[in-house]
Design a protein around this motif. Sequence first.
Motif, PDB file in Angstrom:
ATOM      1  N   LEU A   1       0.703  -1.307   0.244  1.00 14.13           N
ATOM      2  CA  LEU A   1      -0.467   0.107   0.012  1.00 14.13           C
ATOM      3  C   LEU A   1       0.965   1.386   0.127  1.00 14.13           C
ATOM      4  O   LEU A   1       1.656   1.390   0.790  1.00 14.13           O
ATOM      5  CB  LEU A   1      -0.994   0.211   1.275  1.00 14.13           C
ATOM      6  CG  LEU A   1      -2.459  -1.010   1.024  1.00 14.13           C
ATOM      7  CD1 LEU A   1      -2.899  -0.738   2.823  1.00 14.13           C
ATOM      8  CD2 LEU A   1      -3.334  -0.491   0.122  1.00 14.13           C
ATOM      9  N   THR A   2       0.561   1.743  -0.987  1.00 17.24           N
ATOM     10  CA  THR A   2       2.197   3.627  -0.999  1.00 17.24           C
ATOM     11  C   THR A   2       0.093   4.148  -0.885  1.00 17.24           C
ATOM     12  O   THR A   2      -0.930   4.174  -1.868  1.00 17.24           O
ATOM     13  CB  THR A   2       2.412   3.455  -1.975  1.00 17.24           C
ATOM     14  OG1 THR A   2       1.360   2.987  -3.409  1.00 17.24           O
ATOM     15  CG2 THR A   2       3.817   2.250  -1.836  1.00 17.24           C
TER      16      THR A   2
ATOM     17  N   GLY B   1      -5.406   9.571   3.270  1.00 13.58           N
ATOM     18  CA  GLY B   1      -4.885   8.686   4.434  1.00 13.58           C
ATOM     19  C   GLY B   1      -5.419   8.119   5.007  1.00 13.58           C
ATOM     20  O   GLY B   1      -5.058   6.576   5.480  1.00 13.58           O
ATOM     21  N   ARG B   2      -7.000   8.571   5.104  1.00 10.90           N
ATOM     22  CA  ARG B   2      -7.481   7.478   5.961  1.00 10.90           C
ATOM     23  C   ARG B   2      -8.489   6.095   4.886  1.00 10.90           C
ATOM     24  O   ARG B   2      -8.166   5.366   5.029  1.00 10.90           O
ATOM     25  CB  ARG B   2      -8.807   8.712   5.439  1.00 10.90           C
ATOM     26  CG  ARG B   2     -10.241   7.311   6.462  1.00 10.90           C
ATOM     27  CD  ARG B   2      -9.982   7.220   7.457  1.00 10.90           C
ATOM     28  NE  ARG B   2     -11.341   6.339   8.586  1.00 10.90           N
ATOM     29  CZ  ARG B   2     -11.273   5.719   9.203  1.00 10.90           C
ATOM     30  NH1 ARG B   2     -10.178   4.806   9.856  1.00 10.90           N
ATOM     31  NH2 ARG B   2     -12.313   4.421   9.625  1.00 10.90           N
ATOM     32  N   VAL B   3      -8.127   6.215   3.523  1.00  6.83           N
ATOM     33  CA  VAL B   3      -8.279   5.424   2.798  1.00  6.83           C
ATOM     34  C   VAL B   3      -6.864   4.550   2.718  1.00  6.83           C
ATOM     35  O   VAL B   3      -7.503   3.326   2.509  1.00  6.83           O
ATOM     36  CB  VAL B   3      -8.586   5.879   1.477  1.00  6.83           C
ATOM     37  CG1 VAL B   3      -8.143   4.456   0.576  1.00  6.83           C
ATOM     38  CG2 VAL B   3      -9.209   6.788   0.717  1.00  6.83           C
ATOM     39  N   MET B   4      -5.901   4.347   3.507  1.00  5.98           N
ATOM     40  CA  MET B   4      -4.991   4.144   3.858  1.00  5.98           C
ATOM     41  C   MET B   4      -5.531   2.997   4.631  1.00  5.98           C
ATOM     42  O   MET B   4      -4.639   2.129   4.444  1.00  5.98           O
ATOM     43  CB  MET B   4      -3.226   4.722   3.826  1.00  5.98           C
ATOM     44  CG  MET B   4      -2.114   3.527   3.971  1.00  5.98           C
ATOM     45  SD  MET B   4      -0.697   4.250   3.774  1.00  5.98           S
ATOM     46  CE  MET B   4      -0.401   4.270   2.234  1.00  5.98           C
TER      47      MET B   4
ATOM     48  N   GLY C   1      -1.577   1.867  -5.203  1.00  9.07           N
ATOM     49  CA  GLY C   1      -1.701   2.906  -5.441  1.00  9.07           C
ATOM     50  C   GLY C   1      -2.786   4.152  -4.833  1.00  9.07           C
ATOM     51  O   GLY C   1      -3.449   3.817  -5.588  1.00  9.07           O
ATOM     52  N   ILE C   2      -2.722   4.703  -3.551  1.00  5.75           N
ATOM     53  CA  ILE C   2      -4.012   5.279  -3.539  1.00  5.75           C
ATOM     54  C   ILE C   2      -3.445   6.566  -3.494  1.00  5.75           C
ATOM     55  O   ILE C   2      -3.026   7.450  -3.484  1.00  5.75           O
ATOM     56  CB  ILE C   2      -4.471   5.374  -1.727  1.00  5.75           C
ATOM     57  CG1 ILE C   2      -4.410   3.826  -1.430  1.00  5.75           C
ATOM     58  CG2 ILE C   2      -5.304   6.409  -1.225  1.00  5.75           C
ATOM     59  CD1 ILE C   2      -4.996   3.901   0.297  1.00  5.75           C
TER      60      ILE C   2
END
Length: 205
Positions: free
Chosen positions: A44-45, A53-56, A100-101
């Motif tokens: 996850l990046t 940030g929240r999605v990660m 990748g977010i």
Amino acid sequence: MAADPIKVYDARWEVEEFGDGEVRRLFEATLAYGRMLGVDTVVLTRDARLGAGRVMELGMEVGVRMGMRVYVVPGMVSTPQGYFASLWVTQEHPKTMGLGITASHNPKQYVGVKFTVPVVQAIGQDCGPMGGLTKIRELYHSGEQFEAKAGGSLGLIDVGREYVDYSMKTAGVGEGDLKGLRGGLECFHGSAGPEIMAALTKAGV
């Protein structure tokens, strides 16, 4: 069909468009698809978007709960460095999926996810194993409950130095080769700024 975040080449949505439940569902469908491909590891990046940030956090939570070996690059990095991180992890864990977010060039209110499957193969709608994002969309809307699985783990990695070294080597630029050169760097608030600055500094600019 109910709304979903899947587009042609990625998943993408406005931050206020979907809540935590829909984002969790996206990651559950994605990792269920990964299981079908034998994936056991996820990288996850994220980029500099405020919504990333929240999605990660949700991606980490779902990955560990579904029994995946999850590696996270904690800093904000560019999409190319995200792909490099997945390739780096693949050396030890060949069945690695990269998430990748990022929402690329889209306006600031957007966030999203780019997907790769082993070995760092980008997928899209009707593109990739089993239809790629088309299969993920099918799972997203299926109503299936994706079971938790023991054995999940979470680790942090930082491959920034390796990425800069690899990029410079690929470009044929050695340490100090550009000494004496001056330049201005404008990265338009993108995540590649620190990477480019590190490379230019090492090259002597």
